[in-house]
Write a protein that holds these residues in place. Structure first.
Motif, short mmCIF file in Angstrom:
data_model
loop_
_atom_site.label_atom_id
_atom_site.label_comp_id
_atom_site.label_asym_id
_atom_site.label_seq_id
_atom_site.Cartn_x
_atom_site.Cartn_y
_atom_site.Cartn_z
N SER A 1 -14.71 -29.41 -19.83
CA SER A 1 -15.09 -30.76 -18.97
C SER A 1 -15.40 -31.73 -19.80
N LEU A 2 -15.31 -31.69 -21.18
CA LEU A 2 -15.29 -32.95 -21.99
C LEU A 2 -13.99 -33.85 -22.14
N PRO A 3 -14.12 -34.78 -22.47
CA PRO A 3 -13.19 -35.74 -22.66
C PRO A 3 -12.17 -35.42 -23.73
N GLU B 1 -20.10 -38.79 -24.00
CA GLU B 1 -20.18 -37.19 -23.68
C GLU B 1 -20.28 -36.28 -24.92
N VAL B 2 -19.62 -37.06 -25.90
CA VAL B 2 -19.31 -36.17 -27.18
C VAL B 2 -20.07 -36.98 -28.21
N THR B 3 -20.98 -36.16 -29.05
CA THR B 3 -21.81 -36.61 -30.25
C THR B 3 -21.27 -36.35 -31.50
N ASP C 1 -20.83 -32.62 -32.68
CA ASP C 1 -19.80 -31.63 -31.90
C ASP C 1 -18.75 -31.84 -32.74
N SER D 1 -18.35 -28.64 -27.98
CA SER D 1 -19.65 -29.05 -28.02
C SER D 1 -20.10 -28.25 -29.46
N LYS E 1 -19.20 -25.96 -24.06
CA LYS E 1 -18.20 -26.72 -23.47
C LYS E 1 -16.98 -27.07 -24.53
N SER F 1 -12.72 -29.43 -24.44
CA SER F 1 -12.03 -30.38 -23.78
C SER F 1 -10.60 -29.86 -23.45
#
Length: 210
Positions: free
Chosen positions: A112-114, A140-142, A145, A194, A199, A201
């Motif tokens: 579900s991550l971009p 959504e992502v930092t 990650d 993540s 999570k 992508s």
């Protein structure tokens, strides 16, 4: 099916050859099984089997990356199950009436991550350097990650690298391979995951030719 009632043999059970025996209501029951099981070989079934064979070989080569790439799954499904179900109907082309893997259509990660953007790459004596745009992943992502890259060589060697995405708007990740000039790259993918590993992508295919 035959029924035997014989005081000399008494109760019967277990199997021998193509017979299975057991006792029911005081009678010996004997069931026969066919020696030869018909193996249906329609064109559709042969194609399905060929696809599963290709997937089995690919999973053997890519298992280390697939395990990381499918964390978002049902409890009873394995990363291998997810890899097959995500690609079985979409990642094949027919070549000379036989199925062949389409690597650009195949996913080694799904979630579900971009998806990450790869604006460019460099091949040199150190390996494959892949540039990525971290800005497109926010919020959504930092920075903590991970970005994960892999490349499969014709020799069967899997190059793999992962690192924190970091705070810079753009970055790069290196797949080290001093012998890259002598090895052909079969496929190359990049995806994000993540920090807690729950999570991911969808993977992005990168056209790399060495």
């Amino acid at each position: 099916m035959s029924v035997a009632q014989n005081p000399l043999t008494g109760a019967m059970k277990n199997s021998m050859a193509n017979f299975t025996t057991y006792t029911l209501h005081g009678m010996n029951i004997i069931r026969s099984k066919p020696f030869n099981v018909k193996d249906a070989k329609s064109e559709k079934q042969l194609i399905m089997r060929a696809r599963m064979t290709l997937f089995a070989g690919l999973y053997h080569k890519l298992s280390r990356i697939i395990i990381l790439g499918f964390p978002e799954r049902e409890e009873k499904k394995s990363p291998q199950n997810m890899f097959v179900s995500s690609n079985f109907n979409t990642a094949f082309l027919m070549v000379d009436a036989a199925p062949a893997i389409s690597y650009p259509l195949m996913l080694v990660a799904k979630g579900s991550l971009p998806t990450v953007t790869i604006p460019g790459f460099l091949l040199d004596a150190t390996g494959i350097t892949l540039n990525y745009d971290a800005r497109a992943l926010l919020p959504e992502v930092t920075a903590t990650d991970e970005i994960i890259a892999c490349a499969l060589l014709e020799t069967g060697v899997l190059l793999m690298s992962k690192q924190f995405i970091g705070y810079e708007p753009t970055g790069s990740i290196l797949l080290k391979c001093p012998t890259l000039q002598d090895d052909r790259v079969v496929c190359c993918y990049v995806f994000v995951r993540s920090e807690d590993g729950v999570k991911a992508s969808d993977s992005v295919y990168v056209e790399v030719n060495a």
